[in-house]
Design a protein around this motif. Structure first.
Motif, PDB file in Angstrom:
ATOM      1  N   SER A  68      14.542-100.510 -38.596  1.00  0.00           N
ATOM      2  CA  SER A  68      15.219-101.361 -37.627  1.00  0.00           C
ATOM      3  C   SER A  68      14.569-101.227 -36.248  1.00  0.00           C
ATOM      4  O   SER A  68      14.077-100.158 -35.883  1.00  0.00           O
ATOM      5  N   PRO A  69      14.578-102.298 -35.454  1.00  0.00           N
ATOM      6  CA  PRO A  69      14.077-102.208 -34.080  1.00  0.00           C
ATOM      7  C   PRO A  69      14.822-101.168 -33.240  1.00  0.00           C
ATOM      8  O   PRO A  69      14.296-100.714 -32.219  1.00  0.00           O
ATOM      9  N   LEU A  70      16.029-100.794 -33.663  1.00  0.00           N
ATOM     10  CA  LEU A  70      16.802 -99.799 -32.910  1.00  0.00           C
ATOM     11  C   LEU A  70      16.072 -98.469 -32.809  1.00  0.00           C
ATOM     12  O   LEU A  70      16.311 -97.679 -31.892  1.00  0.00           O
ATOM     13  N   ARG A  71      15.179 -98.183 -33.750  1.00  0.00           N
ATOM     14  CA  ARG A  71      14.484 -96.894 -33.775  1.00  0.00           C
ATOM     15  C   ARG A  71      13.633 -96.673 -32.532  1.00  0.00           C
ATOM     16  O   ARG A  71      13.314 -95.530 -32.186  1.00  0.00           O
ATOM     17  N   GLU A  72      13.261 -97.765 -31.846  1.00  0.00           N
ATOM     18  CA  GLU A  72      12.430 -97.619 -30.658  1.00  0.00           C
ATOM     19  C   GLU A  72      13.162 -96.878 -29.546  1.00  0.00           C
ATOM     20  O   GLU A  72      12.548 -96.186 -28.734  1.00  0.00           O
ATOM     21  N   ASN A  73      14.476 -97.040 -29.498  1.00  0.00           N
ATOM     22  CA  ASN A  73      15.269 -96.390 -28.445  1.00  0.00           C
ATOM     23  C   ASN A  73      16.177 -95.283 -28.962  1.00  0.00           C
ATOM     24  O   ASN A  73      16.696 -94.495 -28.167  1.00  0.00           O
ATOM     25  N   PHE A  74      16.378 -95.235 -30.275  1.00  0.00           N
ATOM     26  CA  PHE A  74      17.290 -94.247 -30.835  1.00  0.00           C
ATOM     27  C   PHE A  74      16.643 -93.565 -32.033  1.00  0.00           C
ATOM     28  O   PHE A  74      16.583 -94.125 -33.123  1.00  0.00           O
ATOM     29  N   SER A  75      16.149 -92.360 -31.801  1.00  0.00           N
ATOM     30  CA  SER A  75      15.561 -91.580 -32.891  1.00  0.00           C
ATOM     31  C   SER A  75      16.056 -90.147 -32.851  1.00  0.00           C
ATOM     32  O   SER A  75      16.546 -89.633 -33.843  1.00  0.00           O
ATOM     33  N   SER A  76      15.956 -89.500 -31.691  1.00  0.00           N
ATOM     34  CA  SER A  76      16.398 -88.111 -31.599  1.00  0.00           C
ATOM     35  C   SER A  76      16.783 -87.774 -30.175  1.00  0.00           C
ATOM     36  O   SER A  76      16.117 -88.205 -29.229  1.00  0.00           O
ATOM     37  N   LYS A  95      20.168-107.979 -47.554  1.00  0.00           N
ATOM     38  CA  LYS A  95      21.616-108.140 -47.484  1.00  0.00           C
ATOM     39  C   LYS A  95      22.254-107.180 -46.480  1.00  0.00           C
ATOM     40  O   LYS A  95      23.469-107.204 -46.297  1.00  0.00           O
ATOM     41  N   ILE A  96      21.430-106.356 -45.851  1.00  0.00           N
ATOM     42  CA  ILE A  96      21.925-105.313 -44.946  1.00  0.00           C
ATOM     43  C   ILE A  96      21.487-105.609 -43.515  1.00  0.00           C
ATOM     44  O   ILE A  96      20.297-105.608 -43.206  1.00  0.00           O
ATOM     45  N   ARG A  97      22.472-105.872 -42.661  1.00  0.00           N
ATOM     46  CA  ARG A  97      22.168-106.087 -41.245  1.00  0.00           C
ATOM     47  C   ARG A  97      21.702-104.795 -40.592  1.00  0.00           C
ATOM     48  O   ARG A  97      20.765-104.782 -39.790  1.00  0.00           O
ATOM     49  N   LEU A  98      22.394-103.708 -40.944  1.00  0.00           N
ATOM     50  CA  LEU A  98      22.037-102.417 -40.362  1.00  0.00           C
ATOM     51  C   LEU A  98      22.521-101.275 -41.243  1.00  0.00           C
ATOM     52  O   LEU A  98      23.698-101.210 -41.579  1.00  0.00           O
ATOM     53  N   LEU A  99      21.609-100.416 -41.627  1.00  0.00           N
ATOM     54  CA  LEU A  99      21.935 -99.121 -42.230  1.00  0.00           C
ATOM     55  C   LEU A  99      21.531 -98.091 -41.191  1.00  0.00           C
ATOM     56  O   LEU A  99      20.371 -98.024 -40.798  1.00  0.00           O
ATOM     57  N   ARG A 100      22.496 -97.333 -40.730  1.00  0.00           N
ATOM     58  CA  ARG A 100      22.158 -96.359 -39.685  1.00  0.00           C
ATOM     59  C   ARG A 100      22.905 -95.054 -39.903  1.00  0.00           C
ATOM     60  O   ARG A 100      23.959 -94.989 -40.548  1.00  0.00           O
ATOM     61  N   SER A 101      22.338 -94.000 -39.355  1.00  0.00           N
ATOM     62  CA  SER A 101      22.944 -92.675 -39.491  1.00  0.00           C
ATOM     63  C   SER A 101      22.729 -91.872 -38.224  1.00  0.00           C
ATOM     64  O   SER A 101      21.642 -91.898 -37.635  1.00  0.00           O
ATOM     65  N   LEU A 102      23.765 -91.185 -37.802  1.00  0.00           N
ATOM     66  CA  LEU A 102      23.673 -90.185 -36.744  1.00  0.00           C
ATOM     67  C   LEU A 102      24.111 -88.867 -37.348  1.00  0.00           C
ATOM     68  O   LEU A 102      25.220 -88.758 -37.881  1.00  0.00           O
ATOM     69  N   SER A 103      23.230 -87.876 -37.298  1.00  0.00           N
ATOM     70  CA  SER A 103      23.585 -86.557 -37.818  1.00  0.00           C
ATOM     71  C   SER A 103      23.343 -85.505 -36.760  1.00  0.00           C
ATOM     72  O   SER A 103      22.397 -85.596 -35.975  1.00  0.00           O
ATOM     73  N   ILE A 104      24.227 -84.533 -36.736  1.00  0.00           N
ATOM     74  CA  ILE A 104      24.154 -83.449 -35.750  1.00  0.00           C
ATOM     75  C   ILE A 104      24.341 -82.131 -36.480  1.00  0.00           C
ATOM     76  O   ILE A 104      25.263 -81.988 -37.285  1.00  0.00           O
TER      77      ILE A 104
END
Length: 331
Positions: A68-76, A95-104
């Motif tokens: 996703s283009p989001l990775r440019e601003n959100f990776s770590s 069929k997927i607009r966005l698959l995303r994960s935040l893990s801590i």
């Protein structure tokens, strides 16, 4: 995301540029990208990241994921304590607009996972949602296939997506009992198979939880495989609004915002919540939180910070063994 206690200041936030992590989601080959993600994440005895690895593999086996283009601003992100790292991944598919994960994973053993899959508006698929929090010996879990449309009103939606999954929900509802009071407002966004639970860590319980994550995600992928693209513009608009309403509620009332604020500061937390975790608020619709939930408006026009206005909560599971809502008879 559920609560934890940590003093943070946004001025000392360190943002890792994707350029410093060239292996993370930088390849045009999604298979290479996700393998690199998995190498980066060390799997402990029961790390929530183990599920991320499984989900990526399983999804790749069924559809074509692209970063996703989001990775440019959100990776770590590194929290201000200099020890706690927040890792983010994001993908798209037909069929997927966005698959995303935040893990801590904190140095003190704290673990957080916010994993979700949002469908394209042309598909009325439920939203896969896994929110998990571990601190000390306590585990807090919300796992569901969140409906786009109220299943107590839209019986056809209930029949289409949940009727066949009721046995799966009953299986894990017994193994992972109801976690206590849940507000009626939150309940509007859950399905009859939701797992809302709290438990003390043990190998047996950890195994059950991982099994539930795997089974629920496989169930969602099966629904995705079978989903047919909607052609009717009015239905697509309805799907878009259903997802937008969900995103608007979560972005405003999700308790995870407080966790992120303590970890990385209020300004960056707002960015992560609105632009990453619940990305789509600005793209899928123009309605505001108060447009959807006018009962939360204060006299000065601001949003009431309470998470429950109605005041009704559910201490036990408000669905029966057939998946029928019985909450109207529960106080």
């Amino acid at each position: 995301l559920q609560g934890c206690s940590m003093q943070c200041s946004s001025s000392s936030l360190t943002l890792f540029s994707p350029l410093k992590l060239p292996s993370l989601l930088s390849s045009t080959s999604v298979n290479s990208s996700s393998r690199n993600v998995r190498r980066l994440m060390e799997v402990s005895t029961f790390s929530y990241r183990k599920f991320i690895h499984f989900a990526l593999d399983e999804t790749e086996s069924r559809t074509h994921l692209v970063p996703s283009p989001l990775r440019e601003n959100f990776s770590s992100l590194m929290a201000v304590d200099g020890k706690t790292e927040l890792q983010m991944i994001s993908f798209q598919a037909p069929k997927i607009r966005l698959l995303r994960s935040l893990s801590i994973e904190g140095s003190d053993g704290m673990q957080v996972l916010d994993f979700a899959v949002f469908p394209e508006p042309e598909f009325d698929l439920p939203i896969f949602c896994a929110n998990l929090f571990t601190a000390g010996n306590t585990n807090i879990v919300v796992l569901d296939l969140n409906p786009l449309h109220d299943v107590t009103i839209h019986r056809d939606y209930m029949e289409k997506y949940y009727k066949s999954l009721i046995p799966l929900g009953l299986k894990y509802a017994e193994l992972l009992p109801w976690g206590g009071k849940l507000t009626s407002e939150s309940l509007k966004f859950f399905s009859p198979i939701v797992i809302w639970t709290k438990f003390a860590s043990s190998q047996k319980k950890d195994n059950v939880l991982y099994s539930a994550l795997v089974d629920y995600y496989k169930a969602w992928l099966e629904l995705m495989d079978e989903a047919m693209e909607e052609k009717d513009a009015s239905q697509i608009s309805c799907n878009r609004e259903g997802q937008h309403k969900y995103l608007t509620w979560r972005a405003e009332k999700d308790p995870g915002h407080r966790v992120l604020s303590r970890l990385v500061g209020e300004t960056r937390a707002k960015d992560v919540v609105r632009k990453f975790l619940f990305s789509g608020i600005d793209e899928l619709g123009s309605k505001t939180f108060l447009d959807y939930f006018p009962e939360y408006e204060c006299k000065d026009g601001s949003v009431n910070e309470k998470r429950s206005i109605i005041g009704k909560s559910f201490e036990t599971r408000p669905w029966d063994s057939r998946g029928e809502f019985i909450g109207n008879n529960v106080r």
